[in-house]
Scaffold this active site. Structure first.
Site, short mmCIF file in Angstrom:
data_model
loop_
_atom_site.label_atom_id
_atom_site.label_comp_id
_atom_site.label_asym_id
_atom_site.label_seq_id
_atom_site.Cartn_x
_atom_site.Cartn_y
_atom_site.Cartn_z
N GLY A 1 4.01 -3.51 -1.05
CA GLY A 1 3.27 -2.53 -1.86
C GLY A 1 3.82 -2.49 -3.27
N CYS B 1 14.65 9.59 -2.92
CA CYS B 1 15.83 9.13 -2.16
C CYS B 1 16.23 7.69 -2.43
CB CYS B 1 15.58 9.34 -0.67
SG CYS B 1 15.12 11.03 -0.30
N THR C 1 21.54 16.48 -4.85
CA THR C 1 22.60 15.61 -5.38
C THR C 1 21.93 14.58 -6.29
OG1 THR C 1 22.42 14.23 -3.39
CG2 THR C 1 24.17 15.85 -3.42
N ASP D 1 18.63 30.88 -1.09
CA ASP D 1 18.42 30.17 -2.35
C ASP D 1 18.69 31.14 -3.50
OD1 ASP D 1 16.69 27.31 -2.81
OD2 ASP D 1 17.01 28.60 -4.57
N ASN E 1 19.47 4.19 3.97
CA ASN E 1 18.48 4.16 2.89
C ASN E 1 18.54 2.84 2.12
OD1 ASN E 1 17.36 6.56 3.52
ND2 ASN E 1 18.05 7.69 1.73
N PHE F 1 8.79 -0.53 8.00
CA PHE F 1 9.29 -0.69 6.62
C PHE F 1 9.23 -2.15 6.15
CE2 PHE F 1 10.73 3.36 4.83
CZ PHE F 1 10.28 4.15 5.87
N LEU F 2 8.17 -2.81 6.60
CA LEU F 2 7.93 -4.18 6.16
C LEU F 2 6.55 -4.29 5.52
CD1 LEU F 2 9.09 -6.89 8.75
CD2 LEU F 2 9.89 -6.52 6.42
N GLY G 1 9.59 4.19 -4.28
CA GLY G 1 9.93 5.32 -5.16
C GLY G 1 10.41 6.50 -4.35
N VAL H 1 15.13 19.43 2.34
CA VAL H 1 15.95 19.29 3.55
C VAL H 1 16.25 20.65 4.17
CG1 VAL H 1 18.21 18.50 4.37
CG2 VAL H 1 16.97 17.17 2.67
#
Ligand code: UGA
Length: 432
Positions: free
Chosen positions: A256, A263, A86, A30, A211, A252-253, A260, A11
């Protein structure tokens, strides 16, 4: 504007680079010295199409810099983005917020003028309140504002998703920072992105709910696919037939393997855990998690059935092992269950992935990386297409194998069953 991204993971790096490309001065910070030194040389720690070019361009233009010095970078910036991991806590479903709070603590020591502290990490509702409390210990309320600005970037499509987002969500309890952020995002808003300003807690929940909803949609069509397999229906017809209803939507239909990645599995669990904390039962999300966990076992059983329970010594070609195409990410990929299952049953697995061999399979018996699609398919009894890289979409199976009994198990429904069957091979898909 002067921006500081804390955390150069997926991100932080993608957002930082894209913000610099929009003309901002960005420093990506970082703790990992190696990573920062590599980034300065243009060596990118993740696989993401188009990212390397953008890093090189903006680093050369001096709009983008990399540093390990958090204090100095925060002091020089107007807007600080917290973009740290997270992960799921050990032995629990809730999110581990150690890195987020540690970033908040570090920032609190560097408030030398008004700063907006934006949380871009995916966090449970009320985390912004906690960050605010941490910073208040060292800084005056007048000099900072804590905002939630979740990201909706998909791995493999992250740059496009950043530049052309469906919406930009900014959750803030004060109008000043909402205005500043609207200005920061104005180049994207002028191209059509919707800007939504909410309370901070609402933005935090929008991220998790998005999500969880997408994971639900996928799980729904996967279960419908199971029914299609039993009733001789092609699930692709169902996806089109229901997706054209604008209330449902076609994205998203795609049925499969189990979903995974870094997220959906993590965020669905964390959402349920947050809801439990507030004594709210998210029974739908709970059953989505359960159904998805069972899916890999279901697919393993289907492979066994396809091979008539004779898995021992069968040569299996596995095409694509990451959790989806266009990424090198193995996290929660269904291949991590399918390949060990086949190996344990005595199959010989040759896998190919465009992003190279994977350490996860190094210790498994009879599992080998092939250098090309052709090498992987040659001599095999069954080809399992696990991800939908473009490279896998028009394979001339006849050219690559002499085995007339080759079975193709197309887990992404890339191929037309009729065409494969016309070539004399056996075809199995998902929900068809
Ligand atoms: C997901 C979301 O799509 C992003 O909006 C979000 O920002 C991101 O998580 C995050 O929270 O950081 P990502 O995990 O990169 O992005 O991948 P997706 O493209 O969403 O795919 C997730 C899983 O669902 C994959 O295993 C994929 O194969 C599966 N999937 C997706 C399906 O099985 N069918 C579909 O129709 C779509």
């Amino acid at each position: 504007m002067k921006l500081c991204m804390i955390g150069t993971g997926y991100v932080g790096l993608v957002s930082g680079v894209c913000f610099s490309d929009l003309g901002n001065d960005v420093v990506c910070v970082d703790k990992d010295i190696n990573k920062i030194q590599n980034l300065k040389k243009g060596i990118i720690p993740i696989y993401e199409p188009g990212l390397e070019e953008l890093v090189l361009k903006n680093y050369k233009n001096k709009r983008l810099n990399f540093s390990t010095n958090l204090k100095d970078s925060v002091r020089k910036s107007d807007i600080i983005f917290i973009c740290v991991g997270t992960p799921t806590k050990k032995n629990s479903n809730s999110a581990d917020l150690t890195q987020v709070y540690s970033a908040g603590n570090e920032i609190s020591k560097c408030i030398n003028k008004f700063k907006i502290i934006i949380n871009k990490s995916t966090v449970p509702v009320t985390t912004g309140d906690e960050i605010e409390k941490i910073i208040l210990k060292k800084a005056n309320k007048k000099y900072f504002s804590v905002v939630s600005n979740p990201e909706f970037l998909r791995e493999g499509e992250a740059i496009r998703d950043f530049i052309y987002p469906d919406r930009i969500v900014v959750g803030s309890n004060d109008n000043r920072s909402k205005k500043i952020l609207k200005n920061l995002y104005s180049p994207l808003i002028s191209k059509g992105a919707k800007f939504i300003a909410t309370q901070r807690r609402a933005a935090e929940l929008i991220k998790y709910a998005s999500n969880a909803f997408l994971a639900t949609k996928i799980t729904f069509i996967n279960e419908i696919a199971n029914l299609c397999e039993k009733t001789g229906i092609d699930v692709e017809d169902i996806s089109i037939g229901i997706g054209l209803d604008k209330r449902i939507g076609s994205r998203f239909l795609r049925a499969g393997p189990s979903y995974g990645g870094s997220c959906f599995p993590k965020d669905t669990k964390a959402l349920v855990s947050t809801a439990d904390k507030f004594k709210t039962n998210l029974s739908v999300v709970k059953s989505v998690i359960k159904s998805n966990n069972l899916r890999s076992d279901l697919l393993s059983k289907r492979v066994s059935l396809i091979l008539k329970n004779k898995i021992k010594n069968k040569i299996v070609s596995f095409l694509g092992v990451t959790f989806k195409a266009n990424t090198d990410d193995m996290r929660d990929s269904s291949s991590l269950k399918l390949i060990p299952f086949l190996s344990k049953k005595g199959a010989k697995i040759k896998y190919y992935d465009p992003t190279g061999s994977k350490k996860e399979f190094k210790k498994l018996k009879n599992v080998q990386f092939s250098n090309s699609i052709q090498d992987s398919i040659k001599g095999s009894d069954i080809v399992i297409i696990h991800t939908e890289w473009n490279d896998f979409k028009s394979i001339n199976f006849k050219k690559f194998t002499k085995n007339k009994k080759l079975i193709i198990y197309d887990m992404r429904n890339i191929y037309s069953p009729d065409k494969i069957k016309k070539n004399g091979f056996k075809y199995f898909g998902i929900g068809r």
